[in-house]
Design a protein around this motif. Sequence first.
Motif, PDB file in Angstrom:
ATOM      1  N   ALA A  54      29.415  65.895  14.479  1.00  0.00           N
ATOM      2  CA  ALA A  54      29.027  66.107  15.877  1.00  0.00           C
ATOM      3  C   ALA A  54      27.513  65.989  16.054  1.00  0.00           C
ATOM      4  O   ALA A  54      27.029  65.444  17.048  1.00  0.00           O
ATOM      5  N   MET A  55      26.754  66.477  15.058  1.00  0.00           N
ATOM      6  CA  MET A  55      25.296  66.365  15.124  1.00  0.00           C
ATOM      7  C   MET A  55      24.865  64.903  15.134  1.00  0.00           C
ATOM      8  O   MET A  55      24.020  64.492  15.934  1.00  0.00           O
ATOM      9  N   ALA A  56      25.449  64.130  14.219  1.00  0.00           N
ATOM     10  CA  ALA A  56      25.075  62.719  14.120  1.00  0.00           C
ATOM     11  C   ALA A  56      25.475  61.986  15.392  1.00  0.00           C
ATOM     12  O   ALA A  56      24.753  61.120  15.898  1.00  0.00           O
ATOM     13  N   GLU A  68      30.753  69.757  12.233  1.00  0.00           N
ATOM     14  CA  GLU A  68      29.409  69.870  12.807  1.00  0.00           C
ATOM     15  C   GLU A  68      28.482  68.758  12.322  1.00  0.00           C
ATOM     16  O   GLU A  68      27.654  68.251  13.094  1.00  0.00           O
ATOM     17  N   ARG A 112      29.224  60.030   8.411  1.00  0.00           N
ATOM     18  CA  ARG A 112      28.163  60.454   9.318  1.00  0.00           C
ATOM     19  C   ARG A 112      27.238  59.283   9.651  1.00  0.00           C
ATOM     20  O   ARG A 112      26.760  59.157  10.778  1.00  0.00           O
ATOM     21  N   ASP A 152      20.744  61.926  -2.640  1.00  0.00           N
ATOM     22  CA  ASP A 152      21.397  63.222  -2.848  1.00  0.00           C
ATOM     23  C   ASP A 152      22.445  63.488  -1.759  1.00  0.00           C
ATOM     24  O   ASP A 152      22.960  64.581  -1.647  1.00  0.00           O
ATOM     25  N   ARG A 153      22.722  62.494  -0.938  1.00  0.00           N
ATOM     26  CA  ARG A 153      23.730  62.506   0.136  1.00  0.00           C
ATOM     27  C   ARG A 153      23.300  63.270   1.376  1.00  0.00           C
ATOM     28  O   ARG A 153      23.842  63.072   2.442  1.00  0.00           O
ATOM     29  N   GLY A 154      22.354  64.180   1.229  1.00  0.00           N
ATOM     30  CA  GLY A 154      21.808  64.870   2.401  1.00  0.00           C
ATOM     31  C   GLY A 154      22.836  65.666   3.186  1.00  0.00           C
ATOM     32  O   GLY A 154      22.762  65.766   4.401  1.00  0.00           O
ATOM     33  N   ILE A 155      23.809  66.255   2.472  1.00  0.00           N
ATOM     34  CA  ILE A 155      24.793  67.094   3.159  1.00  0.00           C
ATOM     35  C   ILE A 155      24.220  68.510   3.268  1.00  0.00           C
ATOM     36  O   ILE A 155      23.640  69.029   2.325  1.00  0.00           O
ATOM     37  N   PHE A 156      24.357  69.116   4.447  1.00  0.00           N
ATOM     38  CA  PHE A 156      23.814  70.458   4.677  1.00  0.00           C
ATOM     39  C   PHE A 156      24.813  71.509   4.193  1.00  0.00           C
ATOM     40  O   PHE A 156      25.954  71.540   4.647  1.00  0.00           O
ATOM     41  N   ALA A 157      24.357  72.385   3.304  1.00  0.00           N
ATOM     42  CA  ALA A 157      25.262  73.324   2.656  1.00  0.00           C
ATOM     43  C   ALA A 157      25.918  74.287   3.642  1.00  0.00           C
ATOM     44  O   ALA A 157      27.051  74.705   3.451  1.00  0.00           O
ATOM     45  N   THR A 158      25.223  74.636   4.724  1.00  0.00           N
ATOM     46  CA  THR A 158      25.728  75.691   5.612  1.00  0.00           C
ATOM     47  C   THR A 158      26.223  75.141   6.950  1.00  0.00           C
ATOM     48  O   THR A 158      26.289  75.864   7.930  1.00  0.00           O
ATOM     49  N   VAL A 159      26.564  73.855   6.965  1.00  0.00           N
ATOM     50  CA  VAL A 159      27.038  73.209   8.188  1.00  0.00           C
ATOM     51  C   VAL A 159      28.429  72.649   7.904  1.00  0.00           C
ATOM     52  O   VAL A 159      28.658  72.093   6.827  1.00  0.00           O
TER      53      VAL A 159
END
Lengths: 292, 233
Positions: free
Chosen positions: B98-100, B95, B146, B84-91
């Motif tokens: 930068a998190m990775a 970011e 990422r 499901d790609r694991g993209i965060f909707a609110t990030v």
Amino acid sequence: MQMFFLQFLNGLQLSMLIFLLAAGLTLIFGLMDILNLAHGAFFTMGAYAGWLVSRMTGSYWAALLIGPLVPFALGALLQSAVLQPLVKRGRSTHLDLALLTFGLLFATAGTVEYFFGSSFYSIPTPAILSGRIAMLGIDYPVYRLFVIGVGLGVALLLSLVIDRTLIGATLRAGVDNREMVTALGININVVFVIVFGCGAALAGFAGVIAAPIMSVYSQMGIGIVVTTFVVVVVGGLGNLKGSFYGALFVGMTDTMAQAYLPEAELFAIYVLLVGMMIFRPQGLFGSTGRVA
Amino acid sequence: MLEVQDLHTFYGESHVLQGVSLSVAPSQCVALLGRNGAGKTTTLRSILGLTPARRGEVTFKGEVITRKPTHQIVRLGVSYVPEDRGIFATVTVEEHLAMARGASRGRPARKDIGYVFEVFPRLAERRHSLGGQLSGGEQQMLAIGRALIAGPDLLVLDEPSEGLAPVIIEKLEEVLLAVKRMGVPILIVEQNYHLATRLADYVYVLSQGSVKFAGATEALTRDENIRRTYLSV
């Protein structure tokens, strides 16, 4: 009009105090899915720790700084030593955790009473925040204005941290998809422990802040945790902005009911709760996805 | 590089993986093929420790990782792009990267955010957009970007072409070929048979939780019987 203004400020002050508790509760729920009924216990612990510090040092400010450290440490310990192992053993449904933390809430009240008795204590208001200030025809206590200011300041600070920093991005990501956060190489359990500790510290901070205006006693956390739950349900579980507006809504309702409709004082906020559950169960700001 | 030995994984009582073994050599691209429900995604999840295997062993760079928590496996150099790609909707896009990057501190081949923007210029234009505002193609680029930022020793991809328009799939293939040329080993699950066979050097075909075919890609393209029985192509 002056009466209303006075009640408005009282409502605002109560709202900000509840917000300090609701913020931690909602973050913990949003991120970890833990309905932490023991949140009120941290409020009590903070108040007692602050009271002890203020008695030993005579300083309100020392109490305000050191008081929250006790709930921080105990909160972090609760999460890492008790709650996390439960998740691993598969005993962490909402009901399991609600029962456990419910027990802890009362156990804390009992333990505190065992050590400190059932007397009522108070932290003296610091000199600089004592007295009253005349505004718009009323004399309002400076300390209560200070509480309002602190609440607004914490709300602003929290929203900046969550919206603008990498720590905040990690929290938002964790609320959205915990598993993917671990798949980036981040140890989410450490994040959980820190957030749990910070939420508990905020509750303890609220306990110290409340101590000069409310009494410090063993059961103080029990009543307020119920109000706090109403706030997070009204605002939308797991939603920081929701907990802010929810706190305003609940604090105002409670204060105004006391002032203008005293017969309804005891149940006004529960009417709000039930109405919200029926007509907008996701809360004011809860949508399909939760946003911390 | 990666050795998977006799993996058995359960979802509750259902025995999903029934002894899967496979390996990925340095610089090799390995594809995992099979119909829906064959156990491809579960194999990847077991390797990553997301759905830990009940029996069997996974070794990465000589170290047994079967019982390690996911974040430690990832820190050893396994980058993962989930189905499901694991993209965060609110990030935001920036970011995400930068998190990775922050999470891969200490990895020698760690890349800068600018590197990802060079590979996917579209992401640079959308750097301040939230994950939930991206198109499917942009989300996939971000998920792969990422994953690359850590400078991985193994890239694990679950159905990267799913739901993407043909032009985007072409771009995806280009990027993955470039990653392969850099010598990063890839383990890919892919429904798109043609994309998979163009990328992969070696192929495993899974059915009902076990490996039914293992061989070089050319061997599979020649074996009509296997293709018809297990892949319907």
